[in-house]
Enzyme design. Structure first.
Site, PDB file in Angstrom:
ATOM      1  N   HIS A  32       3.225   9.214   3.895  1.00 36.57           N
ATOM      2  CA  HIS A  32       4.419   9.548   3.058  1.00 36.57           C
ATOM      3  C   HIS A  32       5.194  10.622   3.412  1.00 36.57           C
ATOM      4  CE1 HIS A  32       6.729   9.389  -0.883  1.00 36.57           C
ATOM      5  NE2 HIS A  32       6.750  10.521  -0.815  1.00 36.57           N
ATOM      6  N   GLU A  33       3.946  11.670   3.412  1.00 34.96           N
ATOM      7  CA  GLU A  33       4.788  13.191   3.735  1.00 34.96           C
ATOM      8  C   GLU A  33       5.156  13.258   5.173  1.00 34.96           C
ATOM      9  OE1 GLU A  33       5.321  15.291   1.300  1.00 34.96           O
ATOM     10  OE2 GLU A  33       4.106  14.161   0.033  1.00 34.96           O
ATOM     11  N   HIS A  74       8.897  12.109   5.442  1.00 41.19           N
ATOM     12  CA  HIS A  74       9.691  13.373   5.018  1.00 41.19           C
ATOM     13  C   HIS A  74       9.859  14.285   6.196  1.00 41.19           C
ATOM     14  CE1 HIS A  74      10.550  12.735   0.894  1.00 41.19           C
ATOM     15  NE2 HIS A  74       9.412  12.713   0.508  1.00 41.19           N
ATOM     16  N   HIS A 111      11.885  12.768   8.922  1.00 38.28           N
ATOM     17  CA  HIS A 111      13.460  12.993   8.254  1.00 38.28           C
ATOM     18  C   HIS A 111      14.012  14.327   8.919  1.00 38.28           C
ATOM     19  CE1 HIS A 111      16.432  11.707   5.022  1.00 38.28           C
ATOM     20  NE2 HIS A 111      17.067  11.836   6.091  1.00 38.28           N
TER      21      HIS A 111
END
Length: 778
Positions: free
Chosen positions: A562-563, A566, A569
């Site tokens: 999940h991290e 980010h 991105h």
């Protein structure tokens, strides 16, 4: 999760983060959900490279140093100006003076047509200048083990946020931007990213009550301050311990957890009095999951969901202050004010999404509830279908930790990072490589540095991974954007100092040195860009020579994926303006890349990337089953998102508004499990502050991520062509394009590009998770 994504957030600066928007861009891990594994793949991954396997040693062998050969000492992140807390203060003072000079330049832009054309660029530079120090301070005060650094960071954070508050309500800056928007020639000169950035500033000025008469503007500022203070108080109270439930020893007979249950009964016998069981404790969790008698579970539930009058008053004062703030700027509610620049655009559209999602979810949740009811019937030997109460949920469907969809050997932290690098290589042609550290570059010896490398254009940026738990470090996981990508070759820095004296020039030299971060040109893209830098914070167990490497639980693997969603991105989202770089995009869009990353963990093909040698067998376990309660939990999330909308609607300004009554009414009209009289859980709903009127974003991005996964990746998750499409249609643009247009192009669904109410409803009709079977429905 930037953030995705709302931290204890919410100090003074968090209220301002949507204005000079680059700041406070930490993304917390969001709740984890995962779909079924894909049944087949078409793309086979290449073998692990030497760079990939070096990642294993980097994270799994703590005795191996990561220091560079040089003996020269530097400061944090390689900045020579960040060697001590005192040096940090000097940097902040230098940046503040530079910001004042740049503000004066923007205010004087009407005297120079050339400068009028540079207003948007200079406002973005001003934001970047301040946020680069504020975001650094936010990281330091959360991660640095030295209290002197932490206290210094706190002070810097507050001081620069005060100046940011002045800018957010600066009439002169607003008037200059108005001149820019009223000049057709200047508007035509703005590219898409520049125009989007200008709109962000324009909307945020208007949200600040900038065009109000002085008296009302002063009221806006005082209400904003009141909201910050009430928000902090609400967060503190939401995390406060609740009074204990008093449990009689006789009520604990037959506990499934015999070890802990026996110890509890023994404790009660020794003390010869009722047990004090505190909500949230291990004893409370055990009772909720294991106590056959309904009585103790009900007592624990009531204790866990109780509130004092003062706690309820704090929340309702916060909600009313937000409602008054919205009315000041001509909006009927705080939700209308907040959502105007989000994908949803209005609370009415949010409700269209939630209603459509509820229509899809309710039958599955009812079916799951029927399953629980049958379990209760068999347990208590009652007539058919007894009512499931709130304290029955965990007993008849005990929460289970997430597990991989296939059989896997234990996964070390280094192995997972290797798998991530191999996944990014397959999808984007991007890999993670070991990067050396200079003495003084990091705040703790546990921190590891990775460079992110594109196979064609070279280094994209850096990730500093602070992944191990230690005393004083916050729990949970977060992604911090310490420096954004943005174009720097057209900054015209010298123009900032035309009115500066020698003292000013000397003072700002520190911030100029700090600003000169690594930068480079990229093939096929005009200009020179500063390279982004992000930090990942987690709380994993530290490896030791004695115990060996860190073995991650499956939920920790999901957290890391999940991290890293980010982080990628931030790395790939290379834009000319920092206000729209990477994760600096709409709140209801920012979690899409991170949630999508979790879906990749459902694929055996992706899981095979954790094996550098192709030695482990990836096989179905045979026990990967659907959680019958997942639909109930999704239904509950929809109710909470609806409650958030109610609490930020015009109703809060009504004389009869009662937050507990609103909660009860929502559960009585749309809930499946009855509301329990005398409870008031809303005072523990901490997201009401950080995600006020936008709590639906988790569900919204889950729905989009599920659609993207099923349509693009599920059948061939390592396909480079698909990865490149996602990279160029979504990740590359950060917040520089309308998210609806990005999603519409990615999914080849032009009907979504309008982003209207029907588009919101359409997303609500998409499946968030694989459906469980429902009798009579196909």
């Amino acid at each position: 999760m930037l953030a995705k994504a709302a931290r204890d957030a919410l100090s003074k600066h968090a209220k301002l983060a949507f204005r000079f928007k680059g700041c406070l861009n930490a993304k917390r891990a969001a709740p984890h959900f995962i779909s079924r594994p894909a049944t087949a793949t078409a793309t086979l991954p290449p073998p692990a490279s030497r760079d990939d396997t070096e990642l294993i040693a980097l994270f799994d062998q703590p005795q191996l140093p990561q220091w560079s050969a040089t003996t020269s000492t530097t400061g944090l992140f390689g900045h020579a100006v960040l060697t001590t807390p005192t040096a940090f203060v000097a940097l902040a003072e230098s940046a503040l003076r530079r910001a004042q000079l740049l503000t004066a330049r923007v205010l004087n832009a009407r005297q120079s047509r050339e400068d009028l054309f540079k207003v948007v660029k200079n406002l973005d530079r001003l934001s970047d200048l301040l946020c680069s120090v504020i975001d650094l301070a936010e990281l330091v005060r959360n991660a640095h083990p030295d209290r002197a650094w932490v206290q210094t960071a706190d002070n810097i954070y507050e001081k620069l946020c005060e100046f940011m508050n002045v800018l957010n309500t600066h009439v002169g800056l607003y008037e200059v931007l108005s001149v820019v928007f009223s000049d057709p020639e200047i508007v035509r000169s703005l590219g898409p990213e520049a125009y989007q950035t200008a709109l962000i500033f324009w909307r945020d000025f208007e949200k600040s009550g900038i065009d109000l008469p002085p008296e009302q503007r002063n009221r806006f500022v005082s209400l904003s301050t009141e909201i910050i203070l009430l928000g902090r108080q609400f967060l503190n109270e939401s995390a406060a311990a609740r009074p204990p439930a008093l449990i009689k020893p006789s009520e604990l007979q037959g506990l499934k957890d015999m070890g802990l249950g026996a110890r509890l009964r023994l404790q009660a016998q020794v003390t010869n009095r009722d047990l004090h069981v505190y909500p949230g404790s291990l004893q409370a969790q055990m009772i909720m999951r294991s106590a056959p008698e309904e009585g103790p579970r009900k007592k624990v539930y009531l204790a866990a969901n109780a509130s004092t009058r003062d706690q309820i008053d704090t929340l309702e004062k916060l909600l009313r202050a937000r409602g008054e703030l919205a009315r000041l700027v001509g909006k009927s509610s705080f939700a209308h004010m907040t959502l105007s620049d989000k994908m949803a655009k209005s609370p009415e559209n949010v409700q269209r999404f939630l209603d459509a999602l509820m229509d899809h979810t309710r039958p599955y949740a009812r079916s799951a509830l029927r399953t629980l009811s049958m379990r209760k019937q068999a347990h208590l030997r009652t007539p058919p279908y007894p009512i499931i109460q709130a304290w029955d949920r965990d007993y008849y469907c005990p929460p289970e930790p997430p597990a991989p969809p296939v059989s896997l050997p234990p996964l070390t932290l280094g192995t997972v990072f290797m798998g991530l690098s191999r996944l990014f290589q397959n999808l984007y042609g991007v890999s993670l490589r070991l990067a050396s550290l200079a003495p003084g570059e990091v705040w703790h010896n546990d921190v590891r540095k990775l460079e992110v490398v594109d196979e064609e254009s070279g280094v994209l940026g850096w990730i500093y991974a602070d992944l191990f738990a230690r005393r004083g470090k916050p729990g949970g996981a977060a992604h911090y954007t310490v420096r954004c990508s943005r174009r720097v070759d057209d900054d015209d820095v010298e123009g900032d100092f035309l009115q500066a004296d020698e003292h000013d020039r000397a003072l700002v030299e520190v911030s100029r040195e700090f600003e000169f971060a690594p930068r480079r040109r990229f093939p096929g893209q005009e200009g020179t860009f500063q390279l982004p830098l992000v930090v990942l914070l987690c709380g994993f167990t530290r490896p030791t020579i004695g115990r060996g490497p860190t073995i991650l639980d499956w939920h920790e693997v999901m957290t890391l994926f999940h991290e890293m969603g980010h982080a990628m991105h931030s790395m790939i989202g290379r834009t000319e303006y920092q206000n729209v770089s990477g994760t600096r995009c709409a709140t209801d869009f920012v979690e899409l890349p991170s949630i999508l990353m979790e879906h990749f963990l459902s694929s055996p093909a992706v899981l095979s990337l954790f094996d550098p040698d192709g030695a482990f067998a990836i096989r179905q376990t045979g026990n990967h089953h659907e959680d019958p309660c997942r639909a109930i939990d999704t239904h509950t999330q929809i109710l909470l998102a609806s409650l958030d909308q109610i609490y930020h609607s015009p109703a809060v300004l009504g004389a009869q508004f009662n937050s507990t009554h609103a909660l009860a009414q929502l559960y009585e009209t749309r809930g499946l499990i009855p509301y329990v009289s005398g409870t008031s859980w809303q005072t523990q709903f901490g997201h009401l502050f950080g995600y006020g009127a936008t709590y639906y974003s988790y569900l919204f991005d889950r729905a989009i991520a599920s659609r993207v996964w099923r349509k693009l990746f599920a059948h061939d998750p390592l396909n480079r062509e698909t990865g490149e499409k996602y990279k160029h249609e979504v990740l590359r643009h950060g917040g520089g394009r309308d998210p609806w247009m990005m999603i519409g192009k990615l999914l080849d669904a032009p009907e979504l590009e309008t982003g209207d109410a029907e588009a919101m409803a359409e997303v609500g009709r998409w499946k968030i998770e694989d459906e469980v079977s429902i009798p009579g429905r196909h």
